[in-house]
Design an enzyme around this catalytic site. Structure first.
Site, PDB file in Angstrom:
ATOM      1  N   GLU A   1       0.842  -1.207   0.000  1.00 27.02           N
ATOM      2  CA  GLU A   1       0.000   0.000   0.000  1.00 27.02           C
ATOM      3  C   GLU A   1       0.873   1.251   0.000  1.00 27.02           C
ATOM      4  O   GLU A   1       0.675   2.153  -0.793  1.00 27.02           O
ATOM      5  CB  GLU A   1      -0.911  -0.020   1.234  1.00 27.02           C
ATOM      6  CG  GLU A   1      -1.881   1.147   1.254  1.00 27.02           C
ATOM      7  CD  GLU A   1      -2.858   1.087   2.411  1.00 27.02           C
ATOM      8  OE1 GLU A   1      -3.029   0.018   3.016  1.00 27.02           O
ATOM      9  OE2 GLU A   1      -3.467   2.134   2.715  1.00 27.02           O
TER      10      GLU A   1
ATOM     11  N   ARG B   1      -6.180   1.430  13.387  1.00 26.49           N
ATOM     12  CA  ARG B   1      -7.541   1.433  13.908  1.00 26.49           C
ATOM     13  C   ARG B   1      -7.670   0.664  15.215  1.00 26.49           C
ATOM     14  O   ARG B   1      -8.775   0.310  15.627  1.00 26.49           O
ATOM     15  CB  ARG B   1      -8.489   0.878  12.857  1.00 26.49           C
ATOM     16  CG  ARG B   1      -8.021  -0.418  12.233  1.00 26.49           C
ATOM     17  CD  ARG B   1      -9.076  -1.051  11.369  1.00 26.49           C
ATOM     18  NE  ARG B   1      -9.411  -0.313  10.170  1.00 26.49           N
ATOM     19  CZ  ARG B   1     -10.642  -0.294   9.659  1.00 26.49           C
ATOM     20  NH1 ARG B   1     -11.623  -0.924  10.277  1.00 26.49           N
ATOM     21  NH2 ARG B   1     -10.891   0.352   8.546  1.00 26.49           N
TER      22      ARG B   1
ATOM     23  N   GLU C   1     -10.527  -7.980   5.321  1.00 31.57           N
ATOM     24  CA  GLU C   1      -9.833  -7.967   6.608  1.00 31.57           C
ATOM     25  C   GLU C   1     -10.587  -8.645   7.756  1.00 31.57           C
ATOM     26  O   GLU C   1      -9.967  -9.291   8.608  1.00 31.57           O
ATOM     27  CB  GLU C   1      -9.522  -6.518   7.002  1.00 31.57           C
ATOM     28  CG  GLU C   1      -8.511  -5.855   6.097  1.00 31.57           C
ATOM     29  CD  GLU C   1      -8.513  -4.349   6.269  1.00 31.57           C
ATOM     30  OE1 GLU C   1      -9.560  -3.718   6.019  1.00 31.57           O
ATOM     31  OE2 GLU C   1      -7.479  -3.798   6.664  1.00 31.57           O
TER      32      GLU C   1
END
Ligand SMILES: Cc1cc2nc3c(=O)[nH]c(=O)nc-3n(C[C@H](O)[C@H](O)[C@H](O)COP(=O)(O)OP(=O)(O)OC[C@H]3O[C@@H](n4cnc5c(N)ncnc54)[C@H](O)[C@@H]3O)c2cc1C
Ligand code: FES
Ligand code: FES
Length: 1272
Positions: free
Chosen positions: A784, A859, A1213
């Protein structure tokens, strides 16, 4: 050197090759890919550990008059070892253009190919098996895959697809008993539209062994001719293949420093990774005397060049033929061979090579040593037995067979059962006085306890003339605890565990012998013994997958159908093109990185003189070559290096080999700086944190603690994880020669980010740079942002030398420079009631970001309560700045770590209350109870040394990028006048099947078959400003953008449909074209109403949540710490599935990655920040044998999600965390083991739950013995 050598003659896919300049340093893989353009065979590791490069080698055996076929790792096979061999690659067995081979067809149709990078290797392992055994057993299939890895699929679909070749033809024998098993009633479903059919096995082409390519008759003739010595002279190395023992001894006398090479599975590693150089190589693989296998009076004599596969065959035959008491040693060797590497290695690695490597963790040497096997060592004119020195060669090896009254066992303990090197390995041999249990002689040898294999001589002496009873056991254990000591800083670490293992394994041997003695002398069996002496077996797996079928009458609706990944067939034939498969440009150059060897230092000088003298080197690229801004990329010259692996520069040369050799010759002098911060604890001590420090608060935490009946404190550490995409990072940069234009072919999840950073480094605007991504061999978040550190360097190099430049990182480089999942440390304070209900929680989370912030604001905070409803909560997250390569995104992006720590305090609360974990979960649950599993479970084993554990774990995963601006997507849909549609969107294909789902979305929206729609690639010149393909959100975002574009087109076509309602798509398109209608449309989508404010702790971070639950059952071996995954049932909420086959693939693949994270994968660093685990040899991802023996996956039915395209939900995910059920099942089993030692209540178990951690947590008399001898 460049002497005139012999011609190397061999065949590839039936075509004769005569290589006049065979290069001894070249591997078969490089030759296939670069010289022959056969790019189907992939490079995944270059060290024999992943199987991506598997090909089949066939040769004629003149003495046995038969042709043998075997799978090999092309990455380790020296080109020169292939004289008179026939090589078959994935291209040679079938293709889309001609005809598929059933092995290729079945893996694709069974959904066993996601990114496809492992697929050709797996296809070739299966093909080689079938060439030798057209009707294998399931066990044969599992064994054939011991040397293959896949990071995407979770293995289940591959095994299921290939089960169809086995003797029982696809039936699991009722082991999957329940929904969907063919041996139960298929119609017992309460909902008739629930199905388990993901593909139709009846469509499979039959296997016809008569149709296989034949062994070249010419080779048969050549192989029968008298052999002569061969010489191949390369740039630096001379390869000599003698054809008699006499010739070999003569050559060894002439070249005393020459290296002998048989399988090259050790020497190949030394040359590639340890930078060792051997100018003369002697290859004795074909010397008849060294391939001898003959029975002698004492046992079997084995030539040093006999391969491990052949040795196994010979011993298996002997075990069948000879009386049981004579074959104990043979069986022990066979047991070691069962877990010795993978088949590709065993097929070429020789017995002599294993002995002469003298590795401390050799699997065979302890057995040979304990069995007093004899070794014949020769030099010119002499033959003797030990010691092995200087210019000698091993010729024979005598395997001793047993006599009555003798018992033998061998054990190997490794982190992963399959294809792993041992932590401790041993051979144990006891000989009793006639008809008694009195020890006459005993030999116990261990590998892994010293730099060489060692005998426990003192212990053995103490056991002589003793009865085999509990007293002897006690004496032996005490003595081993003293004798097998290790210094606390012993290389390899795990000191307590290794020492405990020496005793635990002896205990196993003790029980084993006691069992056999009782049978032989008393003719009775002690039941208790049986549990321990049973050898670890690879059970044949069984599985069920359930999903809601498209209702009857909607069969034209492609959305909801289990359509095969659109590239799967191409992937299985090797025709799918990955970045490094793009043919080389004529003037292309190769790049190798120069990286820092210090974690924190100032670069004083860089000396490139030796590097520039390497042939073919064109340039050294450094920061001064960057025409634009150096703020984006790490090509730096005079700055501080902040991690080992920091990119300092790059060498560009004519070949990859030259570039890499030169890069290693660059000398950098450093001034080392302090502090060197490696761990989270170092960062806490140095207060080394990135800003901002974020926190989330809800309710009244202080009051919550006051209201609680109890308060507990706890801690947990979760290790990092390497993405281990099978295709490493790769970039090809092509300067276009005008206006500063640059075209990039990159394996990246972020085409736009790549474009932007390259433009910035080159000092041009983004419109001059095009980034193109066809597909990736896996990404998982690792491509990414971190892919850009390579693509920027390659682009600068291409710009500097004005020629195309390519670089595909080697596995060790990739692991070194790119970072991985963040390690986490959490400590918590929990207030809870007597019934387990949690009232208040205070958590502090620390993540190890490495040397840059990158994507580290994860997160975790949002997921720190998992699925539980805690009324009063405060959580704070620190991002630690350390001297490691920057960590980055990895499937789940901090979510799994946050939830894992939540389950840790849940587990502590349950253990403190003495309540079952499920009861405590339920007391605090926030999820709908409709998500539950229906597995039936075994009772916990009550045996002292084998415990079973069970755990049920929920997950709740928020869907959206937490950076709000990224929640947008674009699409471009082009309709051509023949009706065909070219679809482009912002997402990239990395195996997850995004393009397949997007074609399904376009197909449903436009109302045309998928076959009319094509996606070529993702590119920045078709859809601009794309978000990375990440956060599981890509089908939601791009699907909506495509839907939007298709709706625009439909509106434009509507008048032509209205005019010609009976017409077809092509008619309307043609009519619109002639009417001058614009047949291309853009689509755009942004997720509405998103945004979380950490200042006010308010807002909506996610569009919606994906839910799931898993229940797992495991069995642990309390003596070794090994565990078996017995059963897992998963229910996953994917809304209304766009494609159940792909979604189940994501669930299973994600689960298996989680299994690696929580039970297996361990990155190990030295205290000064050097990564030890840099390849599949040291870093173990789950293998075929790690999948749960029973696996049931159901997609939640009747759960449409109105917030995403066609009521679906994201899936990439969320399922990963469900593997925590395996971790907590292990913890449950450990709890039971500890109870045997009267240990109750909470205990800390860090992740991953490796054999070392499991064994150390199962405290007992053996661990105490080691600790009393050693300060634990
Ligand atoms: C992926 C992988 C997995 C592995 N797994 C295991 C494992 O599970 N257990 C284990 O024990 N090992 C393992 N190994 C190590 C290795 O495969 C074995 O040691 C193997 O037996 C070496 O044999 P070879 O023929 O390939 O040796 P080579 O690499 O060809 O040679 C190894 C050494 O032996 C010397 N040598 C070879 N033949 C002779 C001879 N006749 N006389 C004198 N010297 C000789 C060579 O000069 C060299 O120093 C693994 C290696 C790899 C790459
Ligand atoms: S590339 Fe050969 S085994 Fe990995
Ligand atoms: S499909 Fe196996 S590694 Fe991707």
């Amino acid at each position: 050197m460049l002497l005139k050598g012999d011609d190397l003659v061999f065949f590839v896919n039936g075509k004769k090759i005569t290589e006049k300049n065979a290069e001894p340093e070249k591997t078969l893989l490089t030759y296939l890919r670069r010289n022959l353009g056969l790019t189907g065979t992939k490079l995944g590791c270059a060290e024999g550990g992943c199987g991506a490069c598997t090909v089949m080698v066939s040769k004629y055996h003149p003495h046995q008059n038969r042709i043998i076929h075997y799978a090999v790792n092309a990455c380790l096979a020296p080109l020169c070892s292939l004289h008179h061999c026939a090589v078959t690659t994935v291209e040679g067995i079938g293709s889309m253009a001609s005809k598929l081979h059933p092995v290729q067809e079945r893996i694709a149709k069974a959904h066993g190919s996601q990114c496809g990078f492992c697929t050709p290797g797996i296809v070739m392992s299966m093909y080689a098996l079938l060439r030798n055994n057209p009707q294998p057993s399931m066990h044969d299939v599992q064994e054939a895959f011991q040397g293959n890895l896949c990071r995407c699929t979770g293995y289940r679909p591959i095994l299921e697809g290939y089960r169809s070749f086995t003797k029982d033809g696809g039936c699991c024998g009722g082991k999957a008993q329940s929904n969907g098993c063919c041996m139960t009633n298929e119609h017992t479903q309460e909902h008739v539209n629930v199905t388990q059919k993901l593909y139709d096995q009846s469509e499979f082409m039959p296997l016809d062994p008569t149709q296989e390519i034949i062994f070249p008759p010419e080779l048969m003739v050549l192989s029968k001719q008298p052999q002569r010595e061969l010489r191949f002279a390369g740039e630096r190395v001379l390869w000599i293949q003698p054809c008699s023992l006499e010739e070999l001894l003569e050559l060894k006398a002439t070249y005393p420093n020459a290296k002998l090479v048989v399988g090259n599975t050790e020497v190949g590693i030394e040359m590639k990774f340890k930078n060792l150089f051997y100018p003369v190589i002697l290859a004795p693989a074909y010397i008849p005397e060294l391939n001898i296998i003959q029975n002698t009076q004492d046992g079997i004599q084995v030539g040093a060049s006999v391969t491990l596969t052949v040795l196994g065959d010979v011993l298996r035959a002997a075990v069948k033929k000879l009386p049981a008491h004579q074959t104990e040693v043979f069986k022990a060797v066979l047991e070691q061979l069962r877990w010795f590497a993978g088949q590709q290695i065993r097929n070429v690695a020789a017995v002599g090579g294993n002995i002469m490597t003298a590795s401390p963790i050799s699997d065979l040497n302890p057995v040979f040593m304990a069995a007093s096997c004899k070794l014949t060592v020769m030099s010119k004119g002499t033959t003797f037995i030990f010691p092995v020195q200087g210019s000698k060669v091993v010729a024979f090896h005598d395997l001793i067979q047993n006599t009555e009254g003798q018992y033998f066992s061998a054990f190997k303990q490794s982190p992963r059962k399959e294809d792993d090197i041992a932590i401790v390995t041993c051979g144990m041999n006891v000989f009793f006085k006639e008809q008694s249990n009195i020890v006459q002689s005993i030999r116990i040898s261990y590998g892994g306890m010293a730099p060489v294999t060692v005998l426990a001589t003192a212990t053995c002496n103490r056991l002589l003339n003793r009865q085999w009873n509990e007293e002897l056991l006690e004496e032996a254990c005490t003595s081993l605890a003293e004798e097998m000591s290790l210094s606390p800083s012993a290389p390899g670490g795990m000191v307590t565990y290794r020492r405990t293992l020496t005793i635990s394994l002896f205990y196993k041997f003790f029980l084993n012998v006691q069992h056999k003695l009782s049978l032989d002398l008393l003719k009775e069996v002690f039941n208790i013994v049986f549990f321990v002496v049973v050898l670890f077996q690879l059970d044949s797996p069984s599985s069920v997958q359930l999903y809601q079928a498209v209702p009857p009458g909607y069969s034209d609706d492609v959305v909801g159908q289990p359509i095969m990944h659109l590239s799967a067939l191409k992937q299985a034939t090797g025709e799918a093109i990955y970045c490094d498969d793009i043919p080389c440009y004529e003037n292309e150059l190769h790049l190798a990185l120069v990286t820092s060897t210090k974690a924190h230092a100032l670069i004083k000088s860089i000396d490139t003189s030796d590097a520039m003298a390497v042939p073919g080197v064109v340039a050294f690229i450094s920061a001064k070559d960057i025409p634009g801004s150096n703020m984006t990329g790490p090509v730096v010259y005079d700055e501080t290096v902040t991690c080992v692996g920091h990119i300092v520069g790059a060498i560009v040369a004519d070949t990859q080999a030259h570039a890499q050799r030169a890069a290693k010759a660059v000398k950098i002098s450093y001034e080392e700086l302090q502090p060197v911060i490696v761990t989270i604890q170092d960062a806490i001590a140095n207060k080394s944190f990135f800003q901002p420090v974020r926190s989330i608060e809800r309710g009244d935490v202080a009051q919550g603690f006051k209201d609680s009946d109890h308060i507990l404190h706890g801690e947990m550490h979760i290790g990092g994880q390497e993405q281990f995409y099978l295709e490493t990072n790769c970039t090809l940069a092509v300067p276009r020669g005008e206006d500063g234009e640059m075209e990039l072919f990159v394996s990246t999840q972020s085409a736009s980010k790549t474009q932007a950073l390259v433009a910035k480094a080159l000092g041009v605007s983004a419109n001059r740079v095009v980034c193109r991504v066809k597909r990736m061999g896996g990404g998982f978040g690792g491509k990414e942002s971190r892919s850009t550190i390579l693509s920027t360097v390659v682009a600068v190099a291409a710009h500097t030398v004005k020629r195309p430049v390519r670089c595909m990182l080697d596995r060790d480089e990739d692991m070194l420079v790119t970072g991985g999942r963040h390690p986490f440390f959490g400590h918590y304070k929990v207030g809870y009631m007597n019934n387990g209900r949690v009232m208040a929680l205070e958590v502090t989370l620390y993540s190890n970001a490495g040397n840059s912030l990158d994507l580290s604001l994860s997160r975790a905070l949002f997921h720190m309560d998992n699925s539980y409803n805690i009324p009063n909560i405060r959580a704070t997250g620190y991002v630690c700045k350390t001297n490691l390569p920057s960590n980055s995104a990895f499937r789940g992006f901090g979510g799994p770590q946050g939830m894992m720590i939540a389950e840790s305090w849940m587990s502590d609360v349950a253990l403190s209350c003495g309540l079952p974990a499920e009861e405590v979960h339920t007391a605090t649950f926030s999820l709908s109870q409709s998500i539950s599993t229906s597995g039936q479970f075994h009772h916990r084993s009550q045996h002292r040394w084998t415990k079973r554990g069970l755990s049920i774990i929920p997950t709740k995963f928020g869907i959206s990028f937490t950076a709000v601006f990224l929640n947008q997507a674009g699409a471009l849909v082009l309709v051509y006048s023949d009706g065909s549609v070219l679809l482009t969107h912002g997402g990239t294909e990395m195996g997850q099947g995004l393009h397949t789902k997007m074609v399904q979305v376009a197909s449903k929206t436009l109302g045309i078959p998928c076959s009319k729609i094509h996606i070529t690639e993702t590119s920045t010149n078709t859809v601009p400003n794309t978000s990375p393909t990440a956060a599981s959100a890509s089908s939601d975002l791009n699907g909506m953008a495509i839907y939007n574009a298709c709706q625009t087109l439909l509106q434009r076509l509507q008048p032509y449909k209205d005019k010609n309602p009976k017409g077809c798509w092509e008619d309307w398109v043609k009519a619109a074209y002639f009417d001058r209608v614009h047949l291309s449309a853009n689509g755009f989508y942004k997720t509405p109403d998103l945004g979380y404010d950490f200042e006010t702790n308010s807002g909506r971070p996610f569009n919606y949540f994906s839910y799931g639950v898993a229940v797992s059952e495991v069995e642990i071996d309390c003596l070794t710490g090994s565990h078996k995954n017995l059963h897992t049932s998963i229910v996953m909420d994917v809304g209304k599935s766009l494609n159940p086959a792909l979604d189940i693939g994501q669930v299973e693949g994600g689960f298996m990655q989680g299994l690696g994270l929580f039970t297996l994968e361990e990155l190990r660093y030295s205290p000064d920040g050097y990564l030890y685990t840099r390849g599949p040899g040291m870093y173990k991802i789950p293998a075929f044998g790690d999948i749960p023996i029973e696996l049931k996956v159901s997609l939640l039915r009747d759960a449409p999600n109105e917030k995403a395209i066609f009521s679906s939900k994201a899936v990439g995910e969320p399922p990963l965390f469900l593997a925590a059920s395996v971790f907590y099942a292990i913890k449950d089993a450990i709890t039971a083991a500890r109870a045997e030692s009267n240990l109750t209540g909470p205990f800390r178990l860090d992740s991953p739950a490796t054999p070392e951690r499991i064994r150390n947590a199962c405290e007992d008399k053996f661990t105490k013995l080691v600790c009393s001898n050693f300060h634990c």
